[in-house]
Design an enzyme around this catalytic site. Structure first.
Site, short mmCIF file in Angstrom:
data_model
loop_
_atom_site.label_atom_id
_atom_site.label_comp_id
_atom_site.label_asym_id
_atom_site.label_seq_id
_atom_site.Cartn_x
_atom_site.Cartn_y
_atom_site.Cartn_z
CB ILE A 1 19.58 23.90 90.54
CG1 ILE A 1 18.47 23.92 91.57
CG2 ILE A 1 19.74 25.24 89.88
CD1 ILE A 1 18.82 24.72 92.82
CG HIS B 1 30.60 25.16 86.12
ND1 HIS B 1 30.96 26.42 86.55
CD2 HIS B 1 29.59 25.35 85.25
CE1 HIS B 1 30.19 27.32 85.98
NE2 HIS B 1 29.35 26.71 85.17
CG MET B 2 34.06 20.45 82.51
SD MET B 2 34.95 19.09 81.71
CE MET B 2 34.49 17.71 82.70
CG HIS B 3 27.14 23.26 81.85
ND1 HIS B 3 26.02 23.60 82.55
CD2 HIS B 3 27.97 24.33 81.92
CE1 HIS B 3 26.16 24.83 83.03
NE2 HIS B 3 27.33 25.30 82.66
#
Ligand code: 5GP
Ligand code: ZN
Length: 113
Positions: free
Chosen positions: A31, A99-101
């Site tokens: 986002i 989570h992975m970025h």
């Protein structure tokens, strides 16, 4: 985990721009992107942090396979990209759903932090 933002995204209760999905993994645009391509890649099962992952479980390979797909979809596989997992407070983890970025589309800084 009704209060978890990413579980709500999985359920569709919070909208997101989906990039990739399979039986175990969902990937969507961040986002507040920090690069032209900034995708969040998550397991559909709620896992709070990297320390809660069974490294021998299928999800580990599935997350990496999903990252490969996302890199192709975002057309950064050749130009390059970075995968990052923030863990707990000092790691800068804000959302406690693993989570992975995936960051790409520009030259990233040499320093990791
Ligand atoms: P963390 O700091 O926990 O590693 O990163 C959490 C990431 O999730 C941040 O980059 C943040 O912008 C992103 N994020 C937080 N809430 C939402 C949301 O509701 N939708 C989307 N698409 N991304 C979010
Ligand atoms: Zn969750």
């Amino acid at each position: 985990m009704a209060e978890c933002i990413f579980c709500k995204i999985i359920k569709g209760d919070i909208p997101s721009r989906k990039v990739y999905e399979d039986d175990a993994v969902l990937a969507f645009d961040d986002i507040s992107p920090m690069a032209p391509a900034h995708v969040v890649i998550i397991p559909k099962k709620h896992i709070a942090t990297l320390m809660d992952v069974d490294a021998k479980a299928d999800i580990t390979g599935k997350l990496i396979a999903a990252a490969q797909q996302v890199a192709e979809i975002k057309q950064v596989a050749e130009s390059g990209f970075r995968l990052a997992i923030n863990c707990n407070a000092d790691g800068g983890q804000v959302v406690f759903h693993l989570h992975m970025h995936l960051l790409g589309g520009r030259k990233l800084e040499d320093q990791l932090g």
